[in-house]
Design an enzyme around this catalytic site. Sequence first.
Site, PDB file in Angstrom:
ATOM      1  CB  SER A  16      39.993  74.198  42.314  1.00 29.54           C
ATOM      2  OG  SER A  16      39.379  73.306  41.418  1.00 29.54           O
ATOM      3  CG  ASN A  17      40.908  68.792  40.814  1.00 23.72           C
ATOM      4  OD1 ASN A  17      40.412  67.940  41.539  1.00 23.72           O
ATOM      5  ND2 ASN A  17      40.247  69.363  39.818  1.00 23.72           N
ATOM      6  NE  ARG A  68      49.956  65.769  20.020  1.00 26.49           N
ATOM      7  CZ  ARG A  68      48.864  65.087  19.726  1.00 26.49           C
ATOM      8  NH1 ARG A  68      47.694  65.553  20.062  1.00 26.49           N
ATOM      9  NH2 ARG A  68      48.926  63.948  19.090  1.00 26.49           N
ATOM     10  NE  ARG A  94      48.664  72.311  24.260  1.00 24.94           N
ATOM     11  CZ  ARG A  94      48.173  72.921  23.174  1.00 24.94           C
ATOM     12  NH1 ARG A  94      47.134  73.742  23.289  1.00 24.94           N
ATOM     13  NH2 ARG A  94      48.688  72.719  21.988  1.00 24.94           N
ATOM     14  CG  ASN A 110      42.863  63.406  32.812  1.00 27.36           C
ATOM     15  OD1 ASN A 110      43.108  64.525  33.272  1.00 27.36           O
ATOM     16  ND2 ASN A 110      41.900  63.205  31.925  1.00 27.36           N
ATOM     17  CB  SER A 139      36.190  58.905  35.461  1.00 30.39           C
ATOM     18  OG  SER A 139      34.831  58.614  35.253  1.00 30.39           O
ATOM     19  CD  GLU A 177      36.882  67.448  38.851  1.00 32.66           C
ATOM     20  OE1 GLU A 177      38.002  67.998  38.863  1.00 32.66           O
ATOM     21  OE2 GLU A 177      36.087  67.581  37.913  1.00 32.66           O
TER      22      GLU A 177
HETATM   23  C1  GRF Z   1      38.365  69.810  36.376  1.00 36.10           C
HETATM   24  O1  GRF Z   1      36.982  69.802  36.195  1.00 36.10           O
HETATM   25  C2  GRF Z   1      38.962  68.545  35.809  1.00 36.10           C
HETATM   26  O2  GRF Z   1      38.133  67.437  35.905  1.00 36.10           O
HETATM   27  C3  GRF Z   1      39.148  68.913  34.372  1.00 36.10           C
HETATM   28  O3  GRF Z   1      39.558  70.269  34.413  1.00 36.10           O
HETATM   29  C4  GRF Z   1      39.040  70.900  35.580  1.00 36.10           C
HETATM   30  C5  GRF Z   1      40.192  71.516  36.291  1.00 36.10           C
HETATM   31  O4  GRF Z   1      39.836  72.351  37.338  1.00 36.10           O
HETATM   32  N1  GRF Z   1      40.071  68.015  33.746  1.00 36.10           N
HETATM   33  P1  GRF Z   1      40.965  72.981  38.288  1.00 36.10           P
HETATM   34  O5  GRF Z   1      41.977  73.694  37.401  1.00 36.10           O
HETATM   35  O6  GRF Z   1      41.584  71.878  39.085  1.00 36.10           O
HETATM   36  O7  GRF Z   1      40.214  73.966  39.142  1.00 36.10           O
END
Ligand code: GRF
Length: 215
Positions: A16-17, A68, A94, A110, A139, A177
């Site tokens: 979703s981001n 890794r 990861r 991140n 953050s 976000e």
């Molecule tokens: C978000 O809450 C982000 O902060 C965390 O993982 C989630 C990812 O969501 N690191 P999406 O895959 O962007 O929907």
Amino acid sequence: MSQPLTLAVLISGGGSNLQAIIDAIEAGWVNAEIKAVISNNPNAHGLVRAGKHGITSHVIDHRDFDSRAAFDARLQVCLQGIDPDFILLAGFMRILGAEIIQTFAQQIINIHPSLLPAYKGLNTYQRALDGNESRHGVSIHLVTAELDDGPVLLQGSYPIEAGDSAQDLQKKGLQLEHRMYPQLLCYLSETRLCIKGGQVFYDQALLEKPIQFNL
Ligand code: GRF
């Protein structure tokens, strides 16, 4: 207009981001180009999102590697081929090793669902409820070898209301976000935010505390 910021976006899940960043670029809000999406999970829905917008994607399935270090080495080669200005972790589940972080020092960013340095790691919503916090937040930080520990660039918060569940907090957090990652990219593409020699500058002054994001 200056050259678009070039990006690689690393995902593991819903994306979703990633979608929020794609939408902000397509709307002309952010001057950037996503050169590639990389997922360690072949079934990540974010790959479908990338495909719908004609963005190249790569799957590097961590289960195909013995260690890794071997996974990181493959990822590193892929990223060097893409050669982006910034590598955005957007729900990438990861942990990266010190070597790849060093290779792309000050280029990996991140997004984390807490008001760092509070609540590093997983399950931040439930832990904030268990901690009787009155606010929780998001953050965006530079990635360093310590988990969720690099300099925080942008931070936004929201109130925890009586009766909120972890799912309620997650909903509020994701909404935030989806505004914050594009805003950060605006600052970077406009060079209001610059990362040089291990230091972060905002409007030409040393960034001593995170930029506050308000809706
Ligand atoms: C978000 O809450 C982000 O902060 C965390 O993982 C989630 C990812 O969501 N690191 P999406 O895959 O962007 O929907």
